[in-house]
Motif scaffolding. Structure first.
Motif, PDB file in Angstrom:
ATOM      1  N   GLY A   1      -4.062  -7.086  -4.207  1.00 45.80           N
ATOM      2  CA  GLY A   1      -4.590  -7.089  -5.432  1.00 45.80           C
ATOM      3  C   GLY A   1      -4.192  -6.504  -6.606  1.00 45.80           C
ATOM      4  N   ALA A   2      -3.987  -5.247  -6.320  1.00 47.41           N
ATOM      5  CA  ALA A   2      -3.770  -4.300  -7.571  1.00 47.41           C
ATOM      6  C   ALA A   2      -2.174  -4.634  -7.948  1.00 47.41           C
ATOM      7  CB  ALA A   2      -3.687  -2.770  -7.143  1.00 47.41           C
ATOM      8  N   ARG A   3      -1.378  -4.989  -6.913  1.00 52.94           N
ATOM      9  CA  ARG A   3      -0.152  -5.177  -7.024  1.00 52.94           C
ATOM     10  C   ARG A   3       0.269  -6.520  -7.939  1.00 52.94           C
ATOM     11  NH1 ARG A   3       4.265  -8.240  -5.529  1.00 52.94           N
ATOM     12  NH2 ARG A   3       3.060  -9.471  -4.064  1.00 52.94           N
ATOM     13  N   ARG A   4      -0.483  -7.453  -7.466  1.00 50.47           N
ATOM     14  CA  ARG A   4      -0.478  -8.613  -8.442  1.00 50.47           C
ATOM     15  C   ARG A   4      -1.158  -8.507  -9.687  1.00 50.47           C
ATOM     16  NH1 ARG A   4      -0.096 -13.761  -5.208  1.00 50.47           N
ATOM     17  NH2 ARG A   4       0.377 -13.045  -2.913  1.00 50.47           N
ATOM     18  N   SER A   5      -2.080  -7.767  -9.940  1.00 46.94           N
ATOM     19  CA  SER A   5      -2.674  -7.759 -11.320  1.00 46.94           C
ATOM     20  C   SER A   5      -1.844  -6.842 -11.925  1.00 46.94           C
ATOM     21  CB  SER A   5      -4.099  -7.494 -11.222  1.00 46.94           C
ATOM     22  OG  SER A   5      -4.295  -6.002 -10.810  1.00 46.94           O
ATOM     23  N   ALA A   6      -1.463  -5.915 -11.679  1.00 48.07           N
ATOM     24  CA  ALA A   6      -0.686  -4.895 -12.605  1.00 48.07           C
ATOM     25  C   ALA A   6       0.961  -5.050 -12.455  1.00 48.07           C
ATOM     26  CB  ALA A   6      -0.836  -3.236 -12.248  1.00 48.07           C
ATOM     27  N   GLU A   7       1.321  -6.406 -11.797  1.00 46.91           N
ATOM     28  CA  GLU A   7       2.692  -6.639 -11.609  1.00 46.91           C
ATOM     29  C   GLU A   7       3.656  -5.502 -11.108  1.00 46.91           C
ATOM     30  OE1 GLU A   7       3.738  -8.104 -15.378  1.00 46.91           O
ATOM     31  OE2 GLU A   7       2.470  -9.961 -15.274  1.00 46.91           O
TER      32      GLU A   7
ATOM     33  N   ALA B   1       1.736  -2.898   0.160  1.00 50.28           N
ATOM     34  CA  ALA B   1       1.934  -4.327  -0.593  1.00 50.28           C
ATOM     35  C   ALA B   1       3.324  -4.364  -1.342  1.00 50.28           C
ATOM     36  CB  ALA B   1       0.425  -4.839  -1.464  1.00 50.28           C
ATOM     37  N   GLY B   2       3.923  -5.633  -1.085  1.00 47.83           N
ATOM     38  CA  GLY B   2       5.136  -5.442  -1.635  1.00 47.83           C
ATOM     39  C   GLY B   2       6.181  -5.557  -0.174  1.00 47.83           C
ATOM     40  N   ALA B   3       7.481  -5.159  -0.742  1.00 48.87           N
ATOM     41  CA  ALA B   3       8.533  -5.350   0.301  1.00 48.87           C
ATOM     42  C   ALA B   3       8.226  -4.128   1.597  1.00 48.87           C
ATOM     43  CB  ALA B   3       9.918  -5.162  -0.362  1.00 48.87           C
ATOM     44  N   ALA B   4       8.466  -4.474   2.507  1.00 55.75           N
ATOM     45  CA  ALA B   4       7.843  -3.443   3.508  1.00 55.75           C
ATOM     46  C   ALA B   4       9.002  -2.172   3.785  1.00 55.75           C
ATOM     47  CB  ALA B   4       7.928  -4.169   5.039  1.00 55.75           C
TER      48      ALA B   4
ATOM     49  N   GLY C   1       3.345   3.672  -6.459  1.00 57.08           N
ATOM     50  CA  GLY C   1       4.037   2.485  -6.682  1.00 57.08           C
ATOM     51  C   GLY C   1       5.050   2.679  -7.512  1.00 57.08           C
ATOM     52  N   ARG C   2       5.637   1.344  -7.827  1.00 64.89           N
ATOM     53  CA  ARG C   2       6.847   1.122  -8.394  1.00 64.89           C
ATOM     54  C   ARG C   2       6.821  -0.136  -9.105  1.00 64.89           C
ATOM     55  NH1 ARG C   2      12.127   1.807  -5.307  1.00 64.89           N
ATOM     56  NH2 ARG C   2      11.172   3.804  -5.161  1.00 64.89           N
ATOM     57  N   GLY C   3       7.323  -0.037 -10.432  1.00 59.77           N
ATOM     58  CA  GLY C   3       7.308  -1.233 -11.419  1.00 59.77           C
ATOM     59  C   GLY C   3       6.056  -1.578 -12.149  1.00 59.77           C
ATOM     60  N   GLY C   4       5.893  -2.211 -12.947  1.00 60.95           N
ATOM     61  CA  GLY C   4       4.837  -2.960 -13.829  1.00 60.95           C
ATOM     62  C   GLY C   4       3.843  -1.685 -14.337  1.00 60.95           C
ATOM     63  N   ASP C   5       2.846  -2.162 -14.265  1.00 66.79           N
ATOM     64  CA  ASP C   5       1.819  -1.300 -14.941  1.00 66.79           C
ATOM     65  C   ASP C   5       1.251  -0.303 -13.944  1.00 66.79           C
ATOM     66  OD1 ASP C   5      -0.056   0.172 -16.574  1.00 66.79           O
ATOM     67  OD2 ASP C   5      -1.015  -1.698 -17.524  1.00 66.79           O
TER      68      ASP C   5
ATOM     69  N   GLY D   1      -2.662   0.012 -11.998  1.00 65.74           N
ATOM     70  CA  GLY D   1      -2.204  -0.373 -10.744  1.00 65.74           C
ATOM     71  C   GLY D   1      -2.789   0.726  -9.984  1.00 65.74           C
ATOM     72  N   LEU D   2      -2.485   1.903 -10.230  1.00 68.30           N
ATOM     73  CA  LEU D   2      -2.924   2.883  -9.547  1.00 68.30           C
ATOM     74  C   LEU D   2      -4.222   3.358  -9.492  1.00 68.30           C
ATOM     75  CD1 LEU D   2       0.398   4.969  -9.016  1.00 68.30           C
ATOM     76  CD2 LEU D   2      -0.426   3.023  -7.322  1.00 68.30           C
ATOM     77  N   SER D   3      -4.644   3.325 -10.990  1.00 73.63           N
ATOM     78  CA  SER D   3      -6.009   3.683 -11.042  1.00 73.63           C
ATOM     79  C   SER D   3      -6.918   2.735 -10.343  1.00 73.63           C
ATOM     80  CB  SER D   3      -6.315   3.547 -12.554  1.00 73.63           C
ATOM     81  OG  SER D   3      -5.620   4.483 -13.393  1.00 73.63           O
ATOM     82  N   ARG D   4      -6.673   1.353 -10.207  1.00 77.55           N
ATOM     83  CA  ARG D   4      -7.346   0.445  -9.460  1.00 77.55           C
ATOM     84  C   ARG D   4      -7.597   0.810  -7.937  1.00 77.55           C
ATOM     85  NH1 ARG D   4      -6.482  -6.080  -9.283  1.00 77.55           N
ATOM     86  NH2 ARG D   4      -8.286  -6.326  -7.811  1.00 77.55           N
ATOM     87  N   VAL D   5      -6.106   1.096  -7.511  1.00 79.94           N
ATOM     88  CA  VAL D   5      -6.117   1.559  -6.052  1.00 79.94           C
ATOM     89  C   VAL D   5      -6.946   2.787  -5.811  1.00 79.94           C
ATOM     90  CG1 VAL D   5      -4.597   2.311  -4.346  1.00 79.94           C
ATOM     91  CG2 VAL D   5      -4.076   0.349  -5.728  1.00 79.94           C
ATOM     92  N   ALA D   6      -6.998   3.966  -6.566  1.00 83.44           N
ATOM     93  CA  ALA D   6      -7.489   5.187  -6.302  1.00 83.44           C
ATOM     94  C   ALA D   6      -9.196   4.969  -6.318  1.00 83.44           C
ATOM     95  CB  ALA D   6      -7.387   5.941  -7.281  1.00 83.44           C
ATOM     96  N   ALA D   7      -9.532   4.098  -7.250  1.00 85.79           N
ATOM     97  CA  ALA D   7     -11.118   3.591  -7.199  1.00 85.79           C
ATOM     98  C   ALA D   7     -11.468   2.984  -6.199  1.00 85.79           C
ATOM     99  CB  ALA D   7     -11.495   2.818  -8.447  1.00 85.79           C
TER     100      ALA D   7
END
Length: 128
Positions: free
Chosen positions: A26-32, A49-52, A100-104, A108-114
């Motif tokens: 979800g974080a990967r998609r929303s933060a691209e 999430a993303g390429a293995a 993470g890599r790419g996007g915002d 993305g990482l703030s959302r994942v951390a929470a």
């Protein structure tokens, strides 16, 4: 006609690994993001999430930190770290890394951390 809004709480899971994977996706998609990984302090991927292959790479480099202060020769790690953001989390005494890599990356990482804190924090009367 308006499209029905997706209710994310419908797809929640009591299984910790499934919940983490859904959070990361979800974080990967929303933060691209290109990819996002959750790993341990030994560099092993727990969920991603993303390429293995990229998730494995992100988890592996997360605990490495920065290169030596006086090292002026660029390394592959230097190139990767410029495009990658890593955060260390401590949840219930457990030290983990999200990267993470790419996007915002900030969003993305703030959302994942929470989300990780919510998912991994032991709750009273919980059998996790």
């Amino acid at each position: 006609m308006l499209e029905p809004e997706f209710e994310r709480r419908v797809s929640r899971s009591e299984n910790t690994l499934v919940a983490l994977t859904r959070l990361l996706e979800g974080a990967r998609r929303s933060a691209e993001l290109e990819a996002v990984a959750f790993g341990d302090d030994a560099g092993f991927l727990v969920a991603g999430a993303g390429a293995a292959e990229l998730c494995d790479e992100l988890a592996a480099i997360a605990p490495l930190g920065t290169a030596a202060a006086n090292d002026t020769v660029p390394t592959r790690f230097d190139v990767l770290s410029r495009r990658t953001e890593v955060r260390r989390l401590a949840v219930d005494g457990l030290s983990v890394f999200i990267s993470g890599r790419g996007g915002d990356l900030g969003l993305g990482l703030s959302r994942v951390a929470a989300g990780c804190e919510r998912i991994l924090t032991k709750k009273p009367n919980s059998a996790r």
